[in-house]
Design a protein around this motif. Structure first.
Motif, PDB file in Angstrom:
ATOM      1  N   ASN A   1       0.862  -1.182   0.000  1.00 19.28           N
ATOM      2  CA  ASN A   1       0.000   0.000   0.000  1.00 19.28           C
ATOM      3  C   ASN A   1       0.897   1.231   0.000  1.00 19.28           C
ATOM      4  O   ASN A   1       1.650   1.450   0.955  1.00 19.28           O
ATOM      5  CB  ASN A   1      -0.906   0.023   1.232  1.00 19.28           C
ATOM      6  N   LEU A   2       0.812   2.041  -1.061  1.00 18.98           N
ATOM      7  CA  LEU A   2       1.729   3.166  -1.227  1.00 18.98           C
ATOM      8  C   LEU A   2       1.280   4.395  -0.445  1.00 18.98           C
ATOM      9  O   LEU A   2       0.120   4.811  -0.499  1.00 18.98           O
ATOM     10  CB  LEU A   2       1.857   3.531  -2.707  1.00 18.98           C
ATOM     11  N   ASN A   3       2.230   4.983   0.292  1.00 16.85           N
ATOM     12  CA  ASN A   3       2.079   6.284   0.941  1.00 16.85           C
ATOM     13  C   ASN A   3       3.239   7.156   0.465  1.00 16.85           C
ATOM     14  O   ASN A   3       4.349   6.662   0.261  1.00 16.85           O
ATOM     15  CB  ASN A   3       2.139   6.154   2.460  1.00 16.85           C
ATOM     16  N   GLN A   4       2.972   8.430   0.283  1.00 15.16           N
ATOM     17  CA  GLN A   4       4.014   9.368  -0.128  1.00 15.16           C
ATOM     18  C   GLN A   4       3.960  10.588   0.780  1.00 15.16           C
ATOM     19  O   GLN A   4       2.892  10.969   1.261  1.00 15.16           O
ATOM     20  CB  GLN A   4       3.785   9.816  -1.578  1.00 15.16           C
ATOM     21  N   CYS A   5       5.107  11.211   1.020  1.00 12.85           N
ATOM     22  CA  CYS A   5       5.082  12.512   1.691  1.00 12.85           C
ATOM     23  C   CYS A   5       5.980  13.464   0.913  1.00 12.85           C
ATOM     24  O   CYS A   5       7.025  13.079   0.394  1.00 12.85           O
ATOM     25  CB  CYS A   5       5.485  12.418   3.158  1.00 12.85           C
ATOM     26  N   GLU A   6       5.531  14.710   0.813  1.00 14.10           N
ATOM     27  CA  GLU A   6       6.238  15.696  -0.013  1.00 14.10           C
ATOM     28  C   GLU A   6       5.950  17.092   0.518  1.00 14.10           C
ATOM     29  O   GLU A   6       4.814  17.437   0.823  1.00 14.10           O
ATOM     30  CB  GLU A   6       5.782  15.567  -1.478  1.00 14.10           C
ATOM     31  N   ILE A   7       7.006  17.904   0.631  1.00 10.44           N
ATOM     32  CA  ILE A   7       6.888  19.243   1.192  1.00 10.44           C
ATOM     33  C   ILE A   7       6.492  20.300   0.157  1.00 10.44           C
ATOM     34  O   ILE A   7       5.820  21.271   0.477  1.00 10.44           O
ATOM     35  CB  ILE A   7       8.210  19.642   1.907  1.00 10.44           C
TER      36      ILE A   7
END
Length: 238
Positions: free
Chosen positions: A59-65
């Motif tokens: 299950n893909l999670n991404q974090c980006e500023i």
């Protein structure tokens, strides 16, 4: 895999392809790759999307500023029909609502003393004062489950600090690989697989050499690009 990228911002490079292949090589010893994966500083989304496309039970999670890359991470997930959960904001400040089985990242790793680009987006994506190494490793340790897997690449000249900080935050180094521009050149990049609270001995992969004596990609690098099989489209956000 079709990937949209900004015309005037940071674009993914060979480091991400090498890291993806390194991840796949390390996953060969596991029978069932599943659970929650987080791509830290997802940028255009390439790394997490490649890994999730290869291992369908993740299950893909991404974090980006950066707002621009939040757009591209989401756009590229939709384009490639991969479900994702995007966390918006600074990795070290986000309060995640779960713990992860796997964290992957091509983080900003140029030392802050290196001459910087005037482009603010490039500064954030490339230089580690936007995400210092210790904060990066500490936060990853906090959000990984016990026995969780952590894959990243970094400037190999900072290997001493990498080893010390991984040990400080309860990571054991499972595998390392050094990337050399040519056989005759010093390594410039290190690929790292660390696992939380593990006691395994470390595997050192054969060096990855990018160019042969004729300045062409080596066979190994050619195979890496074939496995990734990405097609990039430069785009503006209106």
């Amino acid at each position: 895999m079709v990937l949209y990228q900004p015309k005037n911002g940071y674009c993914y490079n060979s480091d991400t392809h090498f890291l993806f292949y390194f991840i796949c090589e390390n996953f060969k010893k596991y029978k069932n790759i599943k659970g929650e994966i987080l791509d830290i500083g997802s940028g255009s989304g390439i790394l997490g999307l490649l890994v999730s496309n290869e291992y369908k039970k993740l299950n893909l999670n991404q974090c980006e500023i950066q707002k621009m890359f939040q757009f591209f991470s989401t756009k590229n997930a939709l384009t490639n029909k991969i479900d994702t959960n995007l966390y918006e904001g600074s990795f070290e400040k986000i309060e995640f609502d779960k713990k992860f089985d796997i964290c992957v990242s091509n983080p900003p790793f140029y030392h802050c003393e290196v001459i910087k680009s005037e482009n603010e987006s490039l500064k954030i994506a490339r230089y580690n004062d936007s995400l210092p190494l210790e904060k990066f490793i500490k936060k990853t340790s906090e959000i990984l489950k016990n026995d969780g897997k952590f894959f990243f690449c970094y400037d190999c000249k900072q290997i001493n600090e990498i080893l010390l900080l991984l040990n400080k935050y309860k990571f054991n180094i499972e595998a390392l690989q050094f990337v050399h521009p040519k056989v005759s050149k010093d390594a410039t990049l290190i690929l790292v697989y660390a696992r939380k609270n593990s006691k395994s001995l470390t595997k050192i992969f054969n060096p990855l050499v990018v160019f042969d004596k004729d300045n062409k990609f080596t066979n190994e690098v050619e195979n890496i690009y074939k496995k990734s099989s990405t097609y990039s489209i430069k785009a503006d956000i209106e």
